[in-house]
Design an enzyme around this catalytic site. Sequence first.
Site, PDB file in Angstrom:
ATOM      1  N   SER A  19      -2.085  16.212   6.647  1.00  0.00           N
ATOM      2  CA  SER A  19      -2.147  14.776   6.966  1.00  0.00           C
ATOM      3  C   SER A  19      -3.175  14.561   8.067  1.00  0.00           C
ATOM      4  O   SER A  19      -3.450  15.471   8.858  1.00  0.00           O
ATOM      5  CB  SER A  19      -0.796  14.281   7.471  1.00  0.00           C
ATOM      6  OG  SER A  19      -0.613  14.641   8.821  1.00  0.00           O
ATOM      7  N   ASP A  20      -3.746  13.354   8.124  1.00  0.00           N
ATOM      8  CA  ASP A  20      -4.482  13.033   9.335  1.00  0.00           C
ATOM      9  C   ASP A  20      -3.431  12.863  10.435  1.00  0.00           C
ATOM     10  O   ASP A  20      -2.252  12.620  10.169  1.00  0.00           O
ATOM     11  CB  ASP A  20      -5.355  11.778   9.169  1.00  0.00           C
ATOM     12  CG  ASP A  20      -6.480  11.745  10.207  1.00  0.00           C
ATOM     13  OD1 ASP A  20      -6.398  12.491  11.204  1.00  0.00           O
ATOM     14  OD2 ASP A  20      -7.434  10.969  10.032  1.00  0.00           O
ATOM     15  N   TRP A  21      -3.878  12.989  11.664  1.00  0.00           N
ATOM     16  CA  TRP A  21      -2.939  13.049  12.794  1.00  0.00           C
ATOM     17  C   TRP A  21      -2.232  11.699  12.982  1.00  0.00           C
ATOM     18  O   TRP A  21      -2.838  10.717  13.377  1.00  0.00           O
ATOM     19  CB  TRP A  21      -3.687  13.466  14.045  1.00  0.00           C
ATOM     20  CG  TRP A  21      -3.762  14.951  14.268  1.00  0.00           C
ATOM     21  CD1 TRP A  21      -3.401  15.604  15.414  1.00  0.00           C
ATOM     22  CD2 TRP A  21      -4.202  15.975  13.363  1.00  0.00           C
ATOM     23  NE1 TRP A  21      -3.581  16.970  15.267  1.00  0.00           N
ATOM     24  CE2 TRP A  21      -4.068  17.223  14.028  1.00  0.00           C
ATOM     25  CE3 TRP A  21      -4.659  15.980  12.039  1.00  0.00           C
ATOM     26  CZ2 TRP A  21      -4.390  18.443  13.432  1.00  0.00           C
ATOM     27  CZ3 TRP A  21      -4.989  17.197  11.441  1.00  0.00           C
ATOM     28  CH2 TRP A  21      -4.849  18.396  12.137  1.00  0.00           C
ATOM     29  N   GLY A  22      -0.961  11.672  12.652  1.00  0.00           N
ATOM     30  CA  GLY A  22      -0.229  10.414  12.741  1.00  0.00           C
ATOM     31  C   GLY A  22      -0.373   9.588  11.481  1.00  0.00           C
ATOM     32  O   GLY A  22      -0.062   8.400  11.482  1.00  0.00           O
ATOM     33  N   GLY A  23      -0.803  10.197  10.407  1.00  0.00           N
ATOM     34  CA  GLY A  23      -1.041   9.455   9.167  1.00  0.00           C
ATOM     35  C   GLY A  23       0.144   9.473   8.205  1.00  0.00           C
ATOM     36  O   GLY A  23       0.035   8.959   7.093  1.00  0.00           O
TER      37      GLY A  23
END
Length: 756
Positions: free
Chosen positions: A283-287
């Site tokens: 995942s993208d960070w916080g996605g």
Amino acid sequence: MRALKEISSLVLLVCCGLTCHLSAQNQSPCCKSIEKSACVQALPVYADVNQPIEARVEDALARMTLEEKVALCHAQSKFSSTGVPRLGIPEVWHSDGPHGVREEIEWDSWSPAGWTNDSITAFPALTCLAATFNPRLSMAYGISVGEEARYRKKNVLLGPGVNIYRTPFNGRNFEYLGEDPFLASRMVVPYIKGVQSNGVATCVKHFALNNQEEDRMHIDVEVSDRALHEIYLPAFKAAVQQGGAWSIMGSYNKYKGQHGCHNEWLLKRILKEEWGFDGAVVSDWGGTHDTKEAALNGLDIEMGTYTNGLSTGRAFAYDDYYLANPFLQLLKSGEIPVSVVDDKARRVLRLIFRTSLAPNRPLGRTVCEDHSRVARQIATEGMVLLKNDQSILPLSVKAGQRIAVIGENAVRSLTKGGGSSELKPKYEVAPLVAMKAAFGAKNILFSYGYSSGRPLYDKVEKAPYDADSLLQAAVKTASQADVIVLVGGLNKNNSQDCEGGDRTEFGLPFGQEALIPALAALNKPLVVVLMSGNAVAMPWLKDAGAVLQAWYTGSEAGNALVDILTGAVNPSGKLPFTFPKRLEDNAAHSFGALSYPGDNVKQQYMEDILVGYRWHDTKRIAPQFPFGFGLSYTSFELGQVTASAPSYQAEDVIRLTLTLSNTGQRDGAEVVQVYASQRKPSVSRPVKELKAFQKVFLKAGERKTVTLDLKASDLAFYDEAAKAWKLENDTYTLQVGTSSNPSKNKVDVTINAASK
Ligand code: BGC
């Protein structure tokens, strides 16, 4: 229970100076009597580097508990995710990317960890790499940055980025490979192979449609299937199918109402089912925003959610991640079948076996002459000479003559800022330093000309400079010199070329639009050097004698710039995106706010497939500088192109042949570009599209025969009704030139039996 069984079936023996695991059945009564070879043979399959990866993965998986499988699927710190400690399977260390290996970050915050041994080589930004039009340099880039990642004990390098350049406002365009899907595809594949040859995974990002920073966390992108397949997906597809990328990063934005990191269409159907991707989706960070969607739609490793930074929450919240305890609960209750976590665990194990547990991994290395040379070569080959009236460049400075270097970017670090791609280079040669070294310090005068940061203090006036007094001071300095070199452009501040937000003005910032004419009024040779990752408006173009697009080029920035300014290297870079004259000439912007930046909830890609030069050519809107454009200090001539046959079938390769001559006085390189158009398509198609290119080096006066191959199937378009690529029987014109400007050098070929 499973874990207990596992432990009881394994006996740890220490013998012959080796530690090994033996299954209970194979256990020898006397450790001492065991031969060394027996010890080695007794390694469990997963730990045996001589076993095929898939066998190792299955063996490891069979030994793992449900909890251990779930633990593989989420972060344990800002930049690491768990392995299987009980089995000796190491954790996964991720690092940004893509222009060098990021400094170490604290375990549970975004702050730098303060290490003193984590500085690296800063390589040029990916826009510069794209501008080289040289896939061999992309391989060298990948190998070098991969070596540095390996040395720093990283398993996953978070990059390269291949989101398409749709608007010059996108704050992250500098991290990507330009506006053309063919160019981006050709350039991304060697980068991936180079990095991964070190046993370090690339994590190709941001999949997909993350073409702006504004509202990136939630904007729902509406795009036609055709534009998706023809423009926005090809570079990702090439990364997966030709590059063999071992991981891919989901995007923040939404598509069809679902976030990119758990998007059924993008991750499950297209990436995994259609393209057969066998790596891990990170995942993208916080996605990540939902356990079930993430679990069922193909996310494999959740990073950066619920920690301070990109979203809020308590500290050390890793067990609360969507793919942590909440996932475990749904697996235990049977709401999500165990096969789902097995698939994820397999992918993560595969990632680990391909990287940290791979046999014969090279050692890696960091900050060395080879890497500096690669960085410098990419930087010089990527710089694009846009204008050179009266051959101002290369500079010919006679004894006693002085050069005024004006501009903050001559002295400012451009590896700082910009967001996650920020670097901590071991060294960074600023343009001013390199100019002094090249021309002699006493021959170089300097003045800021503008300032983007804190007000500078005027020691004479005993007052802070403002924009006007900075300009006046620069004009005064320049009036004492024979040649003026303005080193300006954008920088990595917010609202410039920086993650998390877009640019807000198309013009050059910080008063540079007034500074250039003021310097020009001195009637001296004026060279404008633009350091940026985006196109800017150029109302001042007539005022500048020469313009050099110099990107962000990292550690070797100053040296590379001097190579071009002095003529030690002949420029050969080509624009990887169009420079429009006015912002509204750009396709995305021409349709108003719903097209860019959207209404905060959604946006519509109204220009459809007509992105970049496809738009300008088809709508006949003259750009300031076209895609593929770039001048040289020498001149080239193309001979008439011919095709290997008049007609082709779908599986054929079309070979084009022509001669290229260097007709000038200097050695140099030219990029021969092939653009295709279809005579009578059943759907509307762009006037032309890039289908092949080749960079050719020629000594002064030299002539070479150039051959360019393209697959007939590359002439297809995406047929929305059939949901498949369609190659129509028709005549196709293949135009050859040295930019995307119209060229009369063309050849017609026909495609027959396309359906075969
Ligand atoms: C960026 C990614 C980056 C990640 C980790 C995110 O905000 O979008 O590109 O890799 O942070 O720093």
